[in-house]
Design an enzyme around this catalytic site. Structure first.
Site, mmCIF file in Angstrom:
data_model
loop_
_atom_site.group_PDB
_atom_site.id
_atom_site.type_symbol
_atom_site.label_atom_id
_atom_site.label_comp_id
_atom_site.label_asym_id
_atom_site.label_seq_id
_atom_site.Cartn_x
_atom_site.Cartn_y
_atom_site.Cartn_z
ATOM 1 N N HIS A 183 5.773 -40.241 -8.599
ATOM 2 C CA HIS A 183 5.591 -40.210 -7.358
ATOM 3 C C HIS A 183 4.096 -40.128 -6.965
ATOM 4 C CE1 HIS A 183 6.932 -37.561 -3.599
ATOM 5 N NE2 HIS A 183 6.918 -38.989 -3.184
ATOM 6 N N HIS A 194 2.292 -42.484 -4.265
ATOM 7 C CA HIS A 194 1.367 -42.041 -2.984
ATOM 8 C C HIS A 194 -0.254 -42.486 -3.042
ATOM 9 C CE1 HIS A 194 3.566 -38.769 -0.518
ATOM 10 N NE2 HIS A 194 4.333 -39.460 -1.579
ATOM 11 N N GLU A 213 -3.350 -35.855 -1.583
ATOM 12 C CA GLU A 213 -2.080 -36.228 -1.822
ATOM 13 C C GLU A 213 -1.064 -35.301 -2.652
ATOM 14 O OE1 GLU A 213 -0.443 -38.955 -0.482
ATOM 15 O OE2 GLU A 213 -2.156 -39.079 0.679
#
Length: 145
Positions: free
Chosen positions: A29, A33, A102
């Site tokens: 994940h 990003h 992030e």
């Protein structure tokens, strides 16, 4: 609408959260990003903006089985869309300042999910049924102690 023709293309990478080891849980994940920060190549540093400028929709998701990057545009813009998508996936930037930013964004997403009853029910269903698999026994992303 017969007069409007669109095309969707995607790149699926055959790895997802179920393939992660406990010490790197959430990395798929996180990489999803980071890819959206733009490609390494200077001539196209603003690739995500290019797809938006032609009216496209650039998106991504991480699942248990894969990470997917996709774009939808009018068919006349397919060459640009393919260029943008392939450049993002093949030439990502991992700048230190983006990594810190992030990480915060993803931690906020986790908090939002944990406030969502649908997410909590879905996450707890395997535990209730007694059918817990390797990837369901771990948290969604690593936590700071």
């Amino acid at each position: 609408m017969k007069h409007i023709r669109s095309v969707s293309i995607g790149i699926w990478i055959k790895t997802g959260s179920r393939d992660e080891e406990p010490q790197s849980n959430g990395i798929s994940h996180f990489i999803e990003h980071m890819v959206f920060k733009g490609p390494r190549t200077g001539r196209r540093r603003r690739s995500p903006a290019r797809s938006i400028s032609i009216g496209g929709n650039l998106d991504a998701f991480t699942a248990k089985e894969c990470v997917c990057f996709n774009v939808k545009v009018l068919d006349e813009h397919l060459p640009i869309a393919f260029d943008v998508l392939s450049d993002l996936v093949l030439n990502p930037v991992f700048a230190a300042e983006d990594i810190v930013r992030e990480r915060r964004v993803i931690l906020e997403e986790i908090k939002m999910d944990e406030d969502n009853p649908d997410y909590l029910v879905t996450k707890s269903s395997p535990r209730i049924s007694g059918k817990i698999t390797r990837w369901e026994s771990r948290s969604w992303a690593p936590r700071k102690p």
